[in-house]
Structures are given as structure tokens and as C-alpha cells.
Design a protein around this motif. Structure first.
Motif, PDB file in Angstrom:
ATOM      1  N   HIS A 415      15.061  -1.359 -15.818  1.00  0.00           N
ATOM      2  CA  HIS A 415      13.988  -1.442 -16.805  1.00  0.00           C
ATOM      3  C   HIS A 415      12.704  -0.881 -16.201  1.00  0.00           C
ATOM      4  O   HIS A 415      12.503  -0.927 -14.983  1.00  0.00           O
ATOM      5  N   ARG A 416      11.839  -0.392 -17.051  1.00  0.00           N
ATOM      6  CA  ARG A 416      10.549   0.099 -16.574  1.00  0.00           C
ATOM      7  C   ARG A 416       9.642  -1.070 -16.232  1.00  0.00           C
ATOM      8  O   ARG A 416       9.720  -2.131 -16.833  1.00  0.00           O
ATOM      9  N   HIS A 417       8.750  -0.841 -15.242  1.00  0.00           N
ATOM     10  CA  HIS A 417       7.711  -1.828 -14.963  1.00  0.00           C
ATOM     11  C   HIS A 417       6.840  -1.989 -16.204  1.00  0.00           C
ATOM     12  O   HIS A 417       6.685  -1.051 -17.008  1.00  0.00           O
ATOM     13  N   THR A 418       6.237  -3.169 -16.357  1.00  0.00           N
ATOM     14  CA  THR A 418       5.304  -3.362 -17.466  1.00  0.00           C
ATOM     15  C   THR A 418       4.062  -2.501 -17.281  1.00  0.00           C
ATOM     16  O   THR A 418       3.384  -2.139 -18.237  1.00  0.00           O
ATOM     17  N   ARG A 419       3.762  -2.163 -16.041  1.00  0.00           N
ATOM     18  CA  ARG A 419       2.705  -1.203 -15.720  1.00  0.00           C
ATOM     19  C   ARG A 419       3.017  -0.638 -14.351  1.00  0.00           C
ATOM     20  O   ARG A 419       3.726  -1.252 -13.556  1.00  0.00           O
ATOM     21  N   GLU A 420       2.503   0.545 -14.077  1.00  0.00           N
ATOM     22  CA  GLU A 420       2.800   1.203 -12.814  1.00  0.00           C
ATOM     23  C   GLU A 420       1.805   0.783 -11.738  1.00  0.00           C
ATOM     24  O   GLU A 420       0.618   0.622 -12.004  1.00  0.00           O
ATOM     25  N   HIS A 421       2.335   0.613 -10.539  1.00  0.00           N
ATOM     26  CA  HIS A 421       1.473   0.256  -9.409  1.00  0.00           C
ATOM     27  C   HIS A 421       0.899   1.509  -8.762  1.00  0.00           C
ATOM     28  O   HIS A 421       1.577   2.500  -8.581  1.00  0.00           O
ATOM     29  N   SER A 422      -0.357   1.435  -8.435  1.00  0.00           N
ATOM     30  CA  SER A 422      -0.979   2.509  -7.659  1.00  0.00           C
ATOM     31  C   SER A 422      -2.174   1.930  -6.919  1.00  0.00           C
ATOM     32  O   SER A 422      -2.940   1.147  -7.475  1.00  0.00           O
ATOM     33  N   SER A 423      -2.289   2.258  -5.652  1.00  0.00           N
ATOM     34  CA  SER A 423      -3.457   1.840  -4.874  1.00  0.00           C
ATOM     35  C   SER A 423      -4.141   3.078  -4.317  1.00  0.00           C
ATOM     36  O   SER A 423      -3.513   4.120  -4.119  1.00  0.00           O
ATOM     37  N   LYS A 424      -5.430   2.962  -4.079  1.00  0.00           N
ATOM     38  CA  LYS A 424      -6.210   4.121  -3.661  1.00  0.00           C
ATOM     39  C   LYS A 424      -5.736   4.707  -2.337  1.00  0.00           C
ATOM     40  O   LYS A 424      -5.847   5.910  -2.110  1.00  0.00           O
ATOM     41  N   VAL A 425      -5.199   3.850  -1.458  1.00  0.00           N
ATOM     42  CA  VAL A 425      -4.765   4.347  -0.153  1.00  0.00           C
ATOM     43  C   VAL A 425      -3.608   5.333  -0.299  1.00  0.00           C
ATOM     44  O   VAL A 425      -3.414   6.213   0.551  1.00  0.00           O
ATOM     45  N   GLU A 426      -2.844   5.234  -1.383  1.00  0.00           N
ATOM     46  CA  GLU A 426      -1.709   6.136  -1.572  1.00  0.00           C
ATOM     47  C   GLU A 426      -2.152   7.588  -1.760  1.00  0.00           C
ATOM     48  O   GLU A 426      -1.391   8.510  -1.497  1.00  0.00           O
ATOM     49  N   TRP A 427      -3.387   7.782  -2.225  1.00  0.00           N
ATOM     50  CA  TRP A 427      -3.881   9.119  -2.508  1.00  0.00           C
ATOM     51  C   TRP A 427      -4.683   9.709  -1.350  1.00  0.00           C
ATOM     52  O   TRP A 427      -5.094  10.868  -1.411  1.00  0.00           O
ATOM     53  N   ALA A 428      -4.907   8.926  -0.304  1.00  0.00           N
ATOM     54  CA  ALA A 428      -5.747   9.382   0.800  1.00  0.00           C
ATOM     55  C   ALA A 428      -5.065  10.514   1.574  1.00  0.00           C
ATOM     56  O   ALA A 428      -3.872  10.459   1.859  1.00  0.00           O
ATOM     57  N   LYS A 429      -5.857  11.537   1.903  1.00  0.00           N
ATOM     58  CA  LYS A 429      -5.310  12.705   2.589  1.00  0.00           C
ATOM     59  C   LYS A 429      -5.680  12.760   4.067  1.00  0.00           C
ATOM     60  O   LYS A 429      -5.049  13.491   4.826  1.00  0.00           O
ATOM     61  N   THR A 430      -6.710  12.016   4.480  1.00  0.00           N
ATOM     62  CA  THR A 430      -7.152  12.054   5.871  1.00  0.00           C
ATOM     63  C   THR A 430      -7.484  10.657   6.356  1.00  0.00           C
ATOM     64  O   THR A 430      -7.758   9.748   5.566  1.00  0.00           O
ATOM     65  N   ILE A 431      -7.464  10.499   7.672  1.00  0.00           N
ATOM     66  CA  ILE A 431      -7.851   9.223   8.286  1.00  0.00           C
ATOM     67  C   ILE A 431      -9.308   8.915   7.968  1.00  0.00           C
ATOM     68  O   ILE A 431      -9.668   7.769   7.664  1.00  0.00           O
ATOM     69  N   ASP A 432     -10.177   9.939   8.043  1.00  0.00           N
ATOM     70  CA  ASP A 432     -11.602   9.732   7.755  1.00  0.00           C
ATOM     71  C   ASP A 432     -11.808   9.188   6.345  1.00  0.00           C
ATOM     72  O   ASP A 432     -12.654   8.309   6.117  1.00  0.00           O
ATOM     73  N   GLU A 433     -11.047   9.710   5.387  1.00  0.00           N
ATOM     74  CA  GLU A 433     -11.164   9.242   4.011  1.00  0.00           C
ATOM     75  C   GLU A 433     -10.793   7.767   3.905  1.00  0.00           C
ATOM     76  O   GLU A 433     -11.458   6.992   3.205  1.00  0.00           O
ATOM     77  N   ILE A 434      -9.737   7.362   4.618  1.00  0.00           N
ATOM     78  CA  ILE A 434      -9.307   5.961   4.588  1.00  0.00           C
ATOM     79  C   ILE A 434     -10.395   5.059   5.154  1.00  0.00           C
ATOM     80  O   ILE A 434     -10.705   4.001   4.590  1.00  0.00           O
ATOM     81  N   VAL A 435     -10.997   5.494   6.272  1.00  0.00           N
ATOM     82  CA  VAL A 435     -12.020   4.683   6.935  1.00  0.00           C
ATOM     83  C   VAL A 435     -13.304   4.633   6.109  1.00  0.00           C
ATOM     84  O   VAL A 435     -13.854   3.558   5.839  1.00  0.00           O
ATOM     85  N   LYS A 436     -13.784   5.781   5.674  1.00  0.00           N
ATOM     86  CA  LYS A 436     -15.059   5.845   4.962  1.00  0.00           C
ATOM     87  C   LYS A 436     -15.014   5.122   3.614  1.00  0.00           C
ATOM     88  O   LYS A 436     -15.998   4.526   3.186  1.00  0.00           O
ATOM     89  N   LYS A 437     -13.877   5.175   2.939  1.00  0.00           N
ATOM     90  CA  LYS A 437     -13.756   4.534   1.629  1.00  0.00           C
ATOM     91  C   LYS A 437     -13.276   3.083   1.709  1.00  0.00           C
ATOM     92  O   LYS A 437     -13.063   2.436   0.686  1.00  0.00           O
ATOM     93  N   GLY A 438     -13.106   2.570   2.928  1.00  0.00           N
ATOM     94  CA  GLY A 438     -12.697   1.179   3.098  1.00  0.00           C
ATOM     95  C   GLY A 438     -11.300   0.878   2.593  1.00  0.00           C
ATOM     96  O   GLY A 438     -11.042  -0.203   2.062  1.00  0.00           O
ATOM     97  N   LEU A 439     -10.379   1.829   2.768  1.00  0.00           N
ATOM     98  CA  LEU A 439      -9.029   1.676   2.252  1.00  0.00           C
ATOM     99  C   LEU A 439      -8.068   1.067   3.264  1.00  0.00           C
ATOM    100  O   LEU A 439      -6.910   0.795   2.938  1.00  0.00           O
ATOM    101  N   LYS A 440      -8.526   0.841   4.461  1.00  0.00           N
ATOM    102  CA  LYS A 440      -7.676   0.287   5.519  1.00  0.00           C
ATOM    103  C   LYS A 440      -7.304  -1.153   5.189  1.00  0.00           C
ATOM    104  O   LYS A 440      -8.157  -1.972   4.856  1.00  0.00           O
ATOM    105  N   GLU A 441      -6.009  -1.464   5.278  1.00  0.00           N
ATOM    106  CA  GLU A 441      -5.561  -2.840   5.041  1.00  0.00           C
ATOM    107  C   GLU A 441      -6.011  -3.740   6.189  1.00  0.00           C
ATOM    108  O   GLU A 441      -6.064  -3.320   7.346  1.00  0.00           O
ATOM    109  N   SER A 442      -6.300  -4.987   5.874  1.00  0.00           N
ATOM    110  CA  SER A 442      -6.822  -5.903   6.892  1.00  0.00           C
ATOM    111  C   SER A 442      -5.754  -6.816   7.480  1.00  0.00           C
ATOM    112  O   SER A 442      -5.955  -7.397   8.555  1.00  0.00           O
ATOM    113  N   ARG A 443      -4.590  -6.943   6.792  1.00  0.00           N
ATOM    114  CA  ARG A 443      -3.578  -7.894   7.272  1.00  0.00           C
ATOM    115  C   ARG A 443      -2.188  -7.280   7.440  1.00  0.00           C
ATOM    116  O   ARG A 443      -1.237  -7.987   7.758  1.00  0.00           O
ATOM    117  N   GLY A 444      -2.062  -5.995   7.224  1.00  0.00           N
ATOM    118  CA  GLY A 444      -0.784  -5.317   7.400  1.00  0.00           C
ATOM    119  C   GLY A 444      -1.004  -3.878   7.827  1.00  0.00           C
ATOM    120  O   GLY A 444      -2.082  -3.315   7.654  1.00  0.00           O
TER     121      GLY A 444
END
Length: 471
Positions: A415-444
């Protein structure tokens, strides 16, 4: 003069009439082209609709018209919106669940005693992390098999993933488990079918949810409460986890999926299915087919498209399923540690369809699950990458059965999900982008940000050859 004037007027009138006809013809031609284009587009759409309908039709004549290898279906399949039928084949299960003989449990031969680290030294100064603070040395030692082992395996003391007392009491009786999970409100429980009375009595059907999903389920389907306070949706017993251990819903979903033996410690056997699936085969027949008949302790299907983690990693990046530089880093670490690309001479592929896991909870199978979860905790939540790596590290010590993908597709309805999951970190192209935009996970995923004890700058990942247009 009058004669010439009348002649001139006639000529002018004829010219005007001719010009008018040309305008009419031009407008008519434009309209004809426009109408033809619309008619052609409608014809193409109608043909496409018929093609897709024939591929899903139960009428044999129509389904025979379906060209499952067509370019159209390959493109739609690569976009994950295809109506192309799943590649199914019949499963050679036993005829009658009531006739299945449950064998004696597999003895623990290699690892005889397995225990778990629940407190790290660093926890004195910082709040505990669910997966622990495993360092690189501990990680390496955990792959060295001994008769007695103690490893990280989630559930660090006071780190979250707490169950209600009523659920803790209920699961004490569960030796045969069908488990699933819904997090962040992406699905509702789907009722299994073809379940025998014997299996209904023998198995606990446990649906692990977070508080957000419980609220969503209660608003959309009927939830019954028993006399002890347990919550039910049909055959599924809802088990709510409080104080989720991770920021990322995908990681939270790995807790019941991979650490089934930790969440339900009395279980002898378990079958995991993802929350968007509707089980179609009796679970006792599944255990007999995939574990007992061949004397296996762990069964999982071969991936539909990929055979190597490097293929899978390439697909994850192309489909933006997680940050590209972090996927590359994880694969570089694995390549540096000796994991070569799969080739046809190897015993089995190392990429599974991870939505269905069938396990006997021996100590070696439980150790595999712990090591698998530790990799998911350290690196990306894309568990198919880390699964292949742990298979590589443990070699032939675990009795694996990687069964045909067509059988996997016959186990369930998707069955299809009721809605699709997407997080901003999935679209990040560089390490700098992850750091500057605060996309780094804190517990994993903290291993991706902890200095690796070797220089990876010269490591070049092996070239990937796509073996499927949809992969």
C-alpha cells in the motif's frame, strides 16, 4: 470612366475576397494543427492508460498484452509511480498450517552467550544516547566472534524507546511474533489475510508506533481497548514507544525492525514486515518455508535490482534518499575496510529487500542484528548498505537464506504511504551545506562526524554499472 471605376471596384472586391479566404485558410490550418495535437495527445494518454490498465488487469487476455519491459514502464518504475505488476511467483509453502511440525530450536554453536552494553563512560558527563557512544576500537572488536560476547545493541540506560507497562506485561508471552511499525503518521495498520486459527493463537501480531502515529491511527481507524488497557486494531496489538531515541523518523523505525529481539526479548521467532504492507501468507507457513525447511536462522529476499552496496549507494544518491557526501563517506569506509563490489562468482548478493525479515532468535542471529543496528546508528539510516557490510564481516557464520525476489513480492500487498517522507538532509549536496543549514543529526549518524582512524582522502569508490534501468 464609369466603366473603369466599376471594373476597379470589382477587382478590389475580388482581391479582398481572396485575402479573406487566405485568412480563413490560415486560421483553419492553425485550428486544424491545434485540434490534431490535442487529439494526438489524448490518443497517447488513452493508449498509455490502456497499457497500464492491462498490466494490472486480472483478465488473462488483457494482462497478456502488457509489455512489462517497455520503456514507459521502466521510466515510471524508476520514478516509483509505475502500475507495473510486481514480479510475483508462487511460493512453495506447505499445504496446511495445522500440519506444520515446529522443530526444536537451533543450538547456539559459535556465540553461546550474548549480553549488551547499557552504560558508556561518557554518559557521566552527557545524556545517554540510545545507540551508545561506540568508538572505532569497540566497533572493530565487536566483529571478532567469541563464545561469550558483550556489545552495544541500542537501549542504553535511560535513553528512550520506553513502552507502557501494560505492553511490557503483554509481550512476555510472545514467543512467535509478527512485527511491524509505523512512525510519524505515515501509515495505518493493514490487516493480514489467510491467517489460520492456529497462527492466530500462536503468534503475537505487534504493531510498534510512536505517539504521533497512535494519534493519527485513532483518528482514522477503529481502535479497541481491552480490559487490561491494551490497544488493538483488528489483529494488531499497538505497542507505543515513548521518548523516541532519534531526530530522524527513518532511524526510529529501525529500532523495532532491526532490534526486534531487544524490544521483544522472549521471542523465539519473528517476522518483520514494513508498515505499508499487508501480509498475505500464513506466518507459520513462512517460517516453515524460509527457516525450518532449509535449517536457516535468517531469511531475507534478494534485492529486485541491485547486487552490490555500491550500486545501492549510487541509487540512494540519484534518488536523493540521503545526503550524497555522507553516503559516499560510509561507502568509502566500507571499501577501505576491504568490502569489494559483488560479482557473479560470489555466493550471494549482499543487498536485500529489507522490508521483510524472517529470523530465529539464536545468539548469532541476534548478534548480527546488533552489529547491523550499530552500523545504522553510526552512519546513514539506509540499512541496506550496512546489511551488506555486516554480511561481509561475519562471513558464513550465520545461516542465511536469500530467497528469490518474486517470492518476496508474493508475500504481501503493498500500500502507498498516507504521505511521503522527506527530510532536508536528503537533498544536501555538500558537507558545508549540512553544517550551515543545521541539518546534522544530534543523536544518530555520529560516526559520520567522528574522525576515522585512517586517511580516506585517496580512497576512490569502484565504478558503478547500473544493472537495471529502474535501479
Amino acid at each position: 470612366m464609369g466603366r473603369r471605376s466599376r471594373g476597379g471596384d470589382a477587382a478590389a472586391a475580388a482581391a479582398a475576397k481572396g485575402e479573406g479566404m487566405r485568412v480563413v485558410w490560415r486560421k483553419g490550418a492553425v485550428r486544424l494543427v491545434f485540434v490534431s495535437a490535442i487529439a494526438w495527445a489524448l490518443l497517447v494518454l488513452l493508449s498509455l492508460a490502456f497499457h497500464l490498465w492491462s498490466c494490472t488487469s486480472s483478465v488473462s487476455f488483457l494482462s497478456a498484452l502488457c509489455k512489462t519491459d517497455s520503456k514507459v514502464l521502466q521510466v515510471l518504475d524508476s520514478m516509483e509511480v509505475s502500475s507495473k505488476p510486481l514480479h510475483r511467483c508462487s511460493i512453495p509453502v506447505a499445504d496446511d498450517p495445522d500440519a506444520v511440525v515446529i522443530p526444536k530450536r537451533t543450538p547456539n554453536a559459535i556465540v553461546k552467550k550474548l549480553s549488551y552494553i547499557t552504560v558508556d563512560k561518557q554518559d557521566k558527563d552527557s545524556p545517554p544516547l540510545f545507540g551508545g557512544r561506540q568508538n572505532w576500537k569497540q566497533r572493530e572488536e565487536s566483529f571478532k566472534l567469541n563464545a561469550t560476547m558483550k556489545v552495544h545493541c541500542g537501549f542504553m540506560k535511560n535513553s528512550g524507546a520506553d513502552m507502557d507497562d501494560v505492553d511490557v506485561e503483554y509481550i512476555q508471552k510472545c514467543k512467535f511474533v509478527v512485527a511491524s511499525g509505523i512512525f510519524d503518521g505515515y501509515d495505518i495498520p493493514h490487516q493480514p489475510s489467510n491467517i489460520s486459527l492456529r497462527s492466530q493463537k500462536l503468534f503475537c501480531f505487534l504493531m510498534v508506533v510512536d505517539e504521533v502515529s497512535l494519534d493519527f491511527i485513532e483518528k482514522n481507524v477503529t481502535v479497541k481497548v481491552d480490559s487490561a488497557g491494551g490497544k488493538w486494531v483488528g489483529i494488531w496489538r499497538l505497542v507505543t514507544l515513548h521518548r523516541l531515541p532519534f531526530d530522524e523518523p527513518r532511524r526510529n523505525g529501525k529500532v523495532p525492525k532491526i532490534l526486534t529481539h531487544r524490544l521483544f526479548p522472549r521471542a523465539w521467532y519473528s517476522i518483520w514486515i514494513d508498515g505499508k504492507m499487508e501480509l498475505m501468507v500464513d506466518p507459520l507457513l513462512i517460517l516453515e518455508r524460509y527457516l525450518w525447511r532449509g535449517k536457516y536462522t535468517f531469511a531475507v529476499a534478494v534485492h529486485k535490482h541491485h547486487r552490490s552496496i555500491y550500486e545501492e549507494g549510487d541509487a540512494i544518491k540519484r534518488r536523493k534518499r540521503y545526503a550524497r557526501p555522507l553516503v559516499d563517506l560510509q561507502m568509502k569506509i566500507y571499501y577501505h575496510e576491504g568490502m569489494e563490489p559483488w560479482d557473479a562468482n560470489k555466493r550471494m548478493p549482499n543487498i536485500p529487500e529489507g522490508a521483510v525479515l524472517i529470523r530465529e532468535h539464536t545468539t548469532i542471529a541476534d548478534l548480527f542484528s546488533c552489529l547491523w543496528f550499530n552500523e545504522v546508528n553510526l552512519f546513514t539510516p539506509r540499512d541496506q548498505l550496512s546489511f551488506g557490510y555486516v554480511v561481509y564481516r561475519l562471513g558464513d557464520t550465520l545461516r542465511f537464506f536469500m530467497f528469490p525476489n518474486c517470492e518476496y513480492n508474493s508475500l504481501f500487498i503493498l500500500h502507498r504511504h498516507t504521505r511521503e517522507h522527506s527530510s532536508k538532509v536528503e537533498w544536501a549536496k555538500t558537507i558545508d551545506e549540512i553544517v550551515k543549514k543545521g541539518l546534522k543529526e544530534s543523536r544518530g549518524g555520529l560516526g559520520l562526524w567522528t574522525p576515522y582512524p585512517a586517511d580516506l582522502s585517496s580512497v576512490e569508490l569502484p565504478a558503478v554499472k547500473r544493472t537495471s534501468q529502474a535501479g
